[in-house]
Design a protein around this motif. Structure first.
Motif, PDB file in Angstrom:
ATOM      1  N   TRP A  21       0.846  -1.202   0.000  1.00 50.67           N
ATOM      2  CA  TRP A  21       0.000   0.000   0.000  1.00 50.67           C
ATOM      3  C   TRP A  21       0.874   1.243   0.000  1.00 50.67           C
ATOM      4  O   TRP A  21       1.914   1.272   0.646  1.00 50.67           O
ATOM      5  CB  TRP A  21      -0.894   0.032   1.246  1.00 50.67           C
ATOM      6  N   GLN A  22       0.413   2.257  -0.721  1.00 51.50           N
ATOM      7  CA  GLN A  22       1.158   3.513  -0.750  1.00 51.50           C
ATOM      8  C   GLN A  22       0.152   4.664  -0.682  1.00 51.50           C
ATOM      9  O   GLN A  22      -0.857   4.663  -1.400  1.00 51.50           O
ATOM     10  CB  GLN A  22       1.970   3.609  -2.049  1.00 51.50           C
ATOM     11  N   SER A  23       0.419   5.614   0.195  1.00 49.45           N
ATOM     12  CA  SER A  23      -0.496   6.741   0.359  1.00 49.45           C
ATOM     13  C   SER A  23       0.018   7.975  -0.373  1.00 49.45           C
ATOM     14  O   SER A  23       1.229   8.239  -0.409  1.00 49.45           O
ATOM     15  CB  SER A  23      -0.682   7.055   1.850  1.00 49.45           C
ATOM     16  N   PHE A  24      -0.923   8.711  -0.941  1.00 52.12           N
ATOM     17  CA  PHE A  24      -0.591   9.939  -1.661  1.00 52.12           C
ATOM     18  C   PHE A  24      -1.518  11.058  -1.198  1.00 52.12           C
ATOM     19  O   PHE A  24      -2.738  10.864  -1.134  1.00 52.12           O
ATOM     20  CB  PHE A  24      -0.771   9.756  -3.178  1.00 52.12           C
ATOM     21  N   ASP A  25      -0.946  12.205  -0.902  1.00 52.09           N
ATOM     22  CA  ASP A  25      -1.753  13.382  -0.551  1.00 52.09           C
ATOM     23  C   ASP A  25      -2.016  14.186  -1.820  1.00 52.09           C
ATOM     24  O   ASP A  25      -1.079  14.437  -2.604  1.00 52.09           O
ATOM     25  CB  ASP A  25      -1.010  14.266   0.452  1.00 52.09           C
ATOM     26  N   VAL A  26      -3.281  14.563  -2.017  1.00 55.78           N
ATOM     27  CA  VAL A  26      -3.595  15.389  -3.191  1.00 55.78           C
ATOM     28  C   VAL A  26      -4.444  16.584  -2.773  1.00 55.78           C
ATOM     29  O   VAL A  26      -5.308  16.475  -1.902  1.00 55.78           O
ATOM     30  CB  VAL A  26      -4.338  14.586  -4.294  1.00 55.78           C
ATOM     31  N   ASP A  27      -4.173  17.705  -3.395  1.00 57.36           N
ATOM     32  CA  ASP A  27      -4.969  18.909  -3.156  1.00 57.36           C
ATOM     33  C   ASP A  27      -5.893  19.129  -4.346  1.00 57.36           C
ATOM     34  O   ASP A  27      -5.445  19.528  -5.420  1.00 57.36           O
ATOM     35  CB  ASP A  27      -4.042  20.131  -2.985  1.00 57.36           C
ATOM     36  N   LEU A  28      -7.148  18.834  -4.121  1.00 54.61           N
ATOM     37  CA  LEU A  28      -8.145  18.987  -5.184  1.00 54.61           C
ATOM     38  C   LEU A  28      -9.472  19.410  -4.567  1.00 54.61           C
ATOM     39  O   LEU A  28      -9.732  19.138  -3.388  1.00 54.61           O
ATOM     40  CB  LEU A  28      -8.355  17.674  -5.949  1.00 54.61           C
ATOM     41  N   ALA A  29     -10.317  20.023  -5.367  1.00 55.65           N
ATOM     42  CA  ALA A  29     -11.635  20.438  -4.892  1.00 55.65           C
ATOM     43  C   ALA A  29     -12.507  19.198  -4.642  1.00 55.65           C
ATOM     44  O   ALA A  29     -12.329  18.165  -5.297  1.00 55.65           O
ATOM     45  CB  ALA A  29     -12.295  21.345  -5.925  1.00 55.65           C
ATOM     46  N   PRO A  30     -13.470  19.298  -3.717  1.00 52.87           N
ATOM     47  CA  PRO A  30     -14.267  18.128  -3.335  1.00 52.87           C
ATOM     48  C   PRO A  30     -15.087  17.515  -4.465  1.00 52.87           C
ATOM     49  O   PRO A  30     -15.391  16.325  -4.444  1.00 52.87           O
ATOM     50  CB  PRO A  30     -15.192  18.654  -2.228  1.00 52.87           C
ATOM     51  N   GLU A  31     -15.440  18.343  -5.465  1.00 54.61           N
ATOM     52  CA  GLU A  31     -16.269  17.789  -6.552  1.00 54.61           C
ATOM     53  C   GLU A  31     -15.445  17.045  -7.592  1.00 54.61           C
ATOM     54  O   GLU A  31     -16.003  16.419  -8.493  1.00 54.61           O
ATOM     55  CB  GLU A  31     -17.092  18.900  -7.225  1.00 54.61           C
ATOM     56  N   ARG A  32     -14.121  17.130  -7.467  1.00 53.21           N
ATOM     57  CA  ARG A  32     -13.270  16.377  -8.404  1.00 53.21           C
ATOM     58  C   ARG A  32     -13.348  14.894  -8.078  1.00 53.21           C
ATOM     59  O   ARG A  32     -13.710  14.489  -6.990  1.00 53.21           O
ATOM     60  CB  ARG A  32     -11.825  16.872  -8.327  1.00 53.21           C
ATOM     61  N   SER A  33     -12.993  14.077  -9.064  1.00 48.99           N
ATOM     62  CA  SER A  33     -13.210  12.629  -8.927  1.00 48.99           C
ATOM     63  C   SER A  33     -11.999  11.904  -8.331  1.00 48.99           C
ATOM     64  O   SER A  33     -10.885  12.448  -8.302  1.00 48.99           O
ATOM     65  CB  SER A  33     -13.517  12.024 -10.300  1.00 48.99           C
ATOM     66  N   CYS A  53      -7.849   4.621 -18.021  1.00 52.32           N
ATOM     67  CA  CYS A  53      -8.916   5.613 -18.102  1.00 52.32           C
ATOM     68  C   CYS A  53      -8.943   6.169 -19.516  1.00 52.32           C
ATOM     69  O   CYS A  53      -7.958   6.082 -20.251  1.00 52.32           O
ATOM     70  CB  CYS A  53      -8.711   6.740 -17.093  1.00 52.32           C
ATOM     71  N   SER A  54     -10.067   6.725 -19.877  1.00 49.99           N
ATOM     72  CA  SER A  54     -10.163   7.329 -21.195  1.00 49.99           C
ATOM     73  C   SER A  54     -11.089   8.528 -21.161  1.00 49.99           C
ATOM     74  O   SER A  54     -10.646   9.661 -21.134  1.00 49.99           O
ATOM     75  CB  SER A  54     -10.636   6.303 -22.230  1.00 49.99           C
ATOM     76  N   CYS A  55     -12.411   8.284 -21.094  1.00 43.17           N
ATOM     77  CA  CYS A  55     -13.341   9.396 -21.326  1.00 43.17           C
ATOM     78  C   CYS A  55     -13.508  10.331 -20.135  1.00 43.17           C
ATOM     79  O   CYS A  55     -13.830  11.497 -20.308  1.00 43.17           O
ATOM     80  CB  CYS A  55     -14.702   8.851 -21.729  1.00 43.17           C
ATOM     81  N   GLN A  56     -13.308   9.821 -18.942  1.00 39.90           N
ATOM     82  CA  GLN A  56     -13.505  10.579 -17.698  1.00 39.90           C
ATOM     83  C   GLN A  56     -14.925  11.128 -17.583  1.00 39.90           C
ATOM     84  O   GLN A  56     -15.161  12.157 -16.956  1.00 39.90           O
ATOM     85  CB  GLN A  56     -12.469  11.704 -17.574  1.00 39.90           C
ATOM     86  N   ALA A  57     -15.881  10.420 -18.188  1.00 42.57           N
ATOM     87  CA  ALA A  57     -17.271  10.877 -18.168  1.00 42.57           C
ATOM     88  C   ALA A  57     -18.249   9.715 -17.984  1.00 42.57           C
ATOM     89  O   ALA A  57     -19.388   9.799 -18.398  1.00 42.57           O
ATOM     90  CB  ALA A  57     -17.591  11.635 -19.453  1.00 42.57           C
ATOM     91  N   ALA A  58     -17.780   8.621 -17.394  1.00 44.92           N
ATOM     92  CA  ALA A  58     -18.633   7.471 -17.084  1.00 44.92           C
ATOM     93  C   ALA A  58     -19.285   6.864 -18.328  1.00 44.92           C
ATOM     94  O   ALA A  58     -20.406   6.385 -18.272  1.00 44.92           O
ATOM     95  CB  ALA A  58     -19.703   7.851 -16.059  1.00 44.92           C
ATOM     96  N   ILE A  59     -18.562   6.890 -19.419  1.00 41.51           N
ATOM     97  CA  ILE A  59     -19.092   6.323 -20.665  1.00 41.51           C
ATOM     98  C   ILE A  59     -18.244   5.142 -21.148  1.00 41.51           C
ATOM     99  O   ILE A  59     -18.763   4.117 -21.564  1.00 41.51           O
ATOM    100  CB  ILE A  59     -19.138   7.399 -21.789  1.00 41.51           C
ATOM    101  N   LEU A  73     -16.833   3.302 -10.765  1.00 41.53           N
ATOM    102  CA  LEU A  73     -15.991   4.014 -11.720  1.00 41.53           C
ATOM    103  C   LEU A  73     -15.276   5.135 -10.968  1.00 41.53           C
ATOM    104  O   LEU A  73     -15.921   5.954 -10.308  1.00 41.53           O
ATOM    105  CB  LEU A  73     -16.834   4.604 -12.850  1.00 41.53           C
ATOM    106  N   ALA A  74     -13.959   5.178 -11.091  1.00 38.14           N
ATOM    107  CA  ALA A  74     -13.189   6.215 -10.386  1.00 38.14           C
ATOM    108  C   ALA A  74     -13.564   7.604 -10.882  1.00 38.14           C
ATOM    109  O   ALA A  74     -13.575   8.567 -10.116  1.00 38.14           O
ATOM    110  CB  ALA A  74     -11.691   5.965 -10.575  1.00 38.14           C
ATOM    111  N   CYS A  75     -13.918   7.702 -12.169  1.00 38.19           N
ATOM    112  CA  CYS A  75     -14.229   9.019 -12.735  1.00 38.19           C
ATOM    113  C   CYS A  75     -15.609   9.498 -12.308  1.00 38.19           C
ATOM    114  O   CYS A  75     -15.939  10.666 -12.481  1.00 38.19           O
ATOM    115  CB  CYS A  75     -14.145   8.982 -14.262  1.00 38.19           C
ATOM    116  N   ASN A  76     -16.416   8.580 -11.791  1.00 40.30           N
ATOM    117  CA  ASN A  76     -17.799   8.903 -11.452  1.00 40.30           C
ATOM    118  C   ASN A  76     -18.004   8.963  -9.941  1.00 40.30           C
ATOM    119  O   ASN A  76     -19.142   8.947  -9.479  1.00 40.30           O
ATOM    120  CB  ASN A  76     -18.714   7.821 -12.065  1.00 40.30           C
ATOM    121  N   THR A  77     -16.897   8.992  -9.201  1.00 38.17           N
ATOM    122  CA  THR A  77     -16.978   9.039  -7.739  1.00 38.17           C
ATOM    123  C   THR A  77     -16.260  10.291  -7.247  1.00 38.17           C
ATOM    124  O   THR A  77     -15.053  10.445  -7.466  1.00 38.17           O
ATOM    125  CB  THR A  77     -16.311   7.787  -7.123  1.00 38.17           C
TER     126      THR A  77
END
Lengths: 364, 300
Positions: A21-33, A53-59, A73-77
């Motif tokens: 396991w590896q942990s990563f800290d990220v600074d992003l807005a809450p609505e980002r996926s 990943c490809s479309c980043q739009a749950a398609i 889907l990571a892009c849809n969460t």
């Protein structure tokens, strides 16, 4: 302090090292996926993190992973939603279950998903000579299969399937939902043989444990389990396919017992299930007798513990108004068409504005 | 609190200790149960496979009877499977006036009609315990805290999935209620991989290997997590985990010997009821170790 911490499961089979396991800290807005989070970690900290990943739009369905133990889907969460379901504040991201891992979050879709989709012959098999031009299909006859057609082949249901977890040979929810897409297609000419094949396969429609795991995770509301149940309904109700897995027998036994008694006569359910719904056959058919013998220790244990009394095993009372239950059966089972209300199709308001109601087009 | 009570088929059939223990626990929590003795089976997912209109009508019949119980706040069940199967039917019945009217036509000869009413509820005892009775009340009524007892919850699929249908938007902690109840009675909830997974019961007649491997794995996980026992709100899960446990052991090729309690039995123990009157002598996997621990608590 970082906005979010992602705890990612790392694994590179070529390295010869075990997973870690590896942990990563990220600074992003809450609505980002969550996908945005993984990509940010890859861009800023470790370019070797593997994720599709490809479309980043749950398609496209490429980025299905497990987030806090649940396939999605990571892009849809959204990151904010993922953290709300996280333990100890860390969003746990893993590859899907039931798949071999190629690297980090990338799984081998060919080895499990596509192999199983191929297994159900995912193309039309029309009968007779093709028409001069295209097949003409009335739109209403295709409504029935719109739900199964909505599948984006992301494999989330396969990753979550609890039958596959113990039986890797199970055809699985995605492939069986795909099978219904062709079973329900009016242009296909192999409906019965498709159903026969899927009913007879010990890892087919009767290997679904009815756990709703696929329904829960599907990002497109395909409800694969519901499609599997429709395959069963078509197999037994429309074609009377008597499979070797007791699927037909179990359904017939259960339905008949409720018609007869109103509540379940459990002691008869097992033998009737083994005997294609018949108590007599269950004691004459060698295969059924063999299965009864296998089940005998549990019955003996039940009797010995006092959980099951001999009287209860032999005698089951009917409901006081059992004639009413029988009347309901008669009224509904005698209809030419099975009535079904599919909320996916008509909407959760029941489609009352349009008066829509899906009907099974098969004779009971 | 007065409720229409739907015990289900299995609690009056192969798990009579469940029905019996609920009858003893209810008055201790001021639950007045009016049993629906004319109601029919929920279909357990199987009749839904066969004919949707039939299963919806059979359950509408049960709902209509429950709605006819004067002064009842709703309908209580003691079976996860009943909860899920009935909620699925209710979702369709509530969604469409036309569909509901058609279903109610079948009930007319009995003078019954299911009325769609957002205030009326159908809840498993687990949900009722947390949402209607309340954990504070439960804590107050505990006379025998089960301190030190390590209990592994086993929910049953039909009470945890699909969350959209089962009201998790309004009650997001429903998948933690068992742990909350276990804590409220003073015991320690055990976390393990299988708690929200499938016991395998729906496959027992169709694929015995898959079915008992599922049961065996969860039991093994709970044992490995050092649980004293499992507890479940679903009698069908109980059958696969307890009645079939000796067979399940063969399928996972290891010894399994862990008692599986019904939810009302566990609550009943904490409320001061005795193991025997709760039917804990009617289990295939003996509950002696749990009983001894409880007896030691009482003596302490």
């Amino acid at each position: 302090m970082a906005d979010y911490t992602l705890k990612i499961r790392r694994f590179d089979p070529e390295s010869g090292e075990p997973a870690y396991w590896q942990s990563f800290d990220v600074d992003l807005a809450p609505e980002r996926s969550v996908l945005d989070g993984v990509l940010r970690a890859r861009d800023d900290e470790d370019g070797s993190i593997g994720i599709r990943c490809s479309c980043q739009a749950a398609i496209c369905g490429s980025c299905a992973v497990r987030i806090n133990g649940k396939t999605a889907l990571a892009c849809n969460t959204k990151l904010s939603d993922a953290r709300a379901g996280a333990k100890a504040g860390e969003i746990v991201v893993e590859p899907m279950g039931n798949f071999p891992v190629l690297k980090d979050l990338i799984v081998d879709m060919d080895a499990v998903h596509w192999k199983k989709v191929q297994r159900v012959v995912p193309w039309l098999l029309p009968e007779g000579d093709p028409p001069e031009r295209e097949y003409i299909v009335p739109p209403e006859s295709m409504i029935d299969i719109t739900q199964s057609m909505a599948c984006i082949q992301c494999g989330a249901c396969v990753g979550a399937c609890l039958s596959l977890e113990v039986d890797p040979e199970f055809i699985g929810p995605a492939a069986l939902a795909k099978a219904y897409r062709f079973v329900g297609d009016p242009r296909d000419g192999q409906t019965e043989s498709r159903l026969q094949d899927l009913a007879e396969d010990p890892h087919g429609i009767y290997d679904c444990t009815h756990c709703f795991a696929c329904v829960e995770v599907c990002p497109k509301d395909v409800a694969p389990m519901d499609q599997i149940m429709r395959l069963r309904r078509r197999a037994t109700g429309d074609f009377g396919i008597r499979d070797q897995n007791n699927g037909y027998g179990h359904e017939k036994a259960f339905v008949d017992l409720i018609e007869k008694y109103g509540t379940l006569h459990e002691a008869q359910l097992l033998p009737r299930s083994f005997g294609q719904g018949s108590l007599v056959r269950s004691q004459l058919d060698p295969n059924s007798v063999k299965q009864l013998v296998t089940a005998l220790p549990a019955a003996v244990n039940g009797l010995k513990s006092g959980k099951v009394s001999p009287v209860k095993a032999l005698w089951h009372h009917k409901l006081p108004d059992q004639d009413q239950v029988r009347r309901i059966y008669k009224e509904i089972e005698s209809k030419d068409e099975r009535l079904e209300l599919n909320l996916y199709i008509v909407g959760e308001s029941g489609g009352e504005e349009e008066g829509a109601m899906a009907e099974g087009s098969q004779e009971s | 609190m007065k409720v229409a009570y739907w015990p289900g088929c299995v609690s009056r059939g192969f798990t009579p200790e469940l029905h019996g223990s609920m009858a003893l626990v209810a008055p201790k929590l001021d639950i007045e149960m009016v049993e629906l003795d004319r109601a029919n089976c929920c279909g357990a997912g199987v009749i839904a496979e066969h004919n949707q209109e039939l299963v919806d009508t059979l359950n509408a019949r049960t709902f209509a009877m429950a709605q006819g119980v004067e002064g009842a706040a709703g309908m209580m069940n003691i079976c996860s499977t009943c909860q899920g199967a009935q909620t699925e039917c209710r979702e369709r019945l509530d969604a469409s006036t036309d569909y509901r009217s058609g279903v109610n036509e079948h009930l007319k000869p009995e003078g019954l009609s299911y009325e769609s009413n957002g205030d009326w509820w159908n809840k498993n005892f687990l949900w009722l315990l947390v949402e209607e009775i309340g954990l504070d009340t439960l804590r107050e009524r505990v006379v025998r805290p089960l301190e030190g007892l390590r209990i592994a919850p086993f929910y049953g699929c039909y009470i945890v999935r699909p969350t959209r249908r089962l009201g998790y938007a309004d009650h997001p902690e429903r998948d933690r209620y068992m742990e909350m109840v276990i804590e409220a009675i003073g015991a320690n909830p055990v976390d393990y991989a299988g708690k929200h997974k499938c016991c395998g019961f729906p496959l027992i007649t169709m694929n015995r290997t898959t079915s008992l491997r599922q049961a065996g794995r969860h039991l093994a996980d709970a044992i490995d997590a050092d649980a004293d026992c499992l507890v479940t709100p679903c009698p069908l899960c109980h059958l696969n985990l307890d009645l079939q446990q000796p067979d399940a052991a063969k399928y996972v090729e290891r010894d399994l010997d862990i008692p599986v309690l019904h939810l009302p039995q566990m609550v009943g123990l904490a409320l001061g009821l005795e193991p025997k009157e709760l039917g804990m002598n009617k289990h295939v996997v003996k509950t002696g170790d749990v009983q001894r621990k409880v007896a030691a608590l009482a003596a302490a």
